[in-house]
Design a protein around this motif. Sequence first.
Motif, PDB file in Angstrom:
ATOM      1  N   GLN A  33       3.989   5.704  10.990  1.00 11.25           N
ATOM      2  CA  GLN A  33       2.938   5.745   9.982  1.00 11.25           C
ATOM      3  C   GLN A  33       1.571   5.508  10.622  1.00 11.25           C
ATOM      4  OE1 GLN A  33       4.110   2.887   6.924  1.00 11.25           O
ATOM      5  NE2 GLN A  33       4.890   4.567   5.662  1.00 11.25           N
ATOM      6  N   ALA A  34       0.565   6.016   9.965  1.00 13.77           N
ATOM      7  CA  ALA A  34      -0.801   5.789  10.434  1.00 13.77           C
ATOM      8  C   ALA A  34      -1.053   4.291  10.577  1.00 13.77           C
ATOM      9  CB  ALA A  34      -1.798   6.412   9.471  1.00 13.77           C
ATOM     10  N   VAL A  45       2.477  11.415  13.317  1.00 11.19           N
ATOM     11  CA  VAL A  45       1.880  10.293  12.613  1.00 11.19           C
ATOM     12  C   VAL A  45       1.676  10.699  11.162  1.00 11.19           C
ATOM     13  CG1 VAL A  45      -0.007   8.633  12.553  1.00 11.19           C
ATOM     14  CG2 VAL A  45       0.716   9.622  14.744  1.00 11.19           C
ATOM     15  N   SER A  46       2.318   9.990  10.273  1.00  8.10           N
ATOM     16  CA  SER A  46       2.238  10.313   8.841  1.00  8.10           C
ATOM     17  C   SER A  46       1.178   9.455   8.159  1.00  8.10           C
ATOM     18  CB  SER A  46       3.593  10.084   8.184  1.00  8.10           C
ATOM     19  OG  SER A  46       3.934   8.707   8.245  1.00  8.10           O
ATOM     20  N   THR A  47       0.689   9.964   7.033  1.00  9.72           N
ATOM     21  CA  THR A  47      -0.320   9.222   6.260  1.00  9.72           C
ATOM     22  C   THR A  47       0.349   8.187   5.369  1.00  9.72           C
ATOM     23  OG1 THR A  47      -0.251  10.935   4.582  1.00  9.72           O
ATOM     24  CG2 THR A  47      -1.938  11.130   6.275  1.00  9.72           C
TER      25      THR A  47
END
Length: 118
Positions: free
Chosen positions: A13-14, A116-118
């Motif tokens: 995750q971010a 990398v996910s928001t």
Amino acid sequence: QVQLVESGGGLVQAGGSLRLSCAASGRPFSSSTMGWFRQAPGHEREFVGGITGYGAIPNYADSVKGRFTISRDNAKLTVYLQMNSLKPGDTAVYYCAAAPGGGAYMSWGQGTQVTVST
């Protein structure tokens, strides 16, 4: 010629962190500048950072300065990329490369995906 294998990629995750490793086999290693590059879909491969052989002096692209740290362990023939405060824009395939004697990058790994996910 040095053979390189990256590992440590994945989904995060971010704001999170990942540490990539690049294991080398063959010679030379200690005298080689080691670099990290990345390539996102639809973009050209870009330089992330590098570290010299003897002296282990790092340098970084402006986009990652202060967030990423490169280190090396010559005894283990391994170079690391510690990535902190990751952003979705850091999503890419990350490659390590070796430049014997600090010249041109001549050996490349197969890459490891970082998402990398928001």
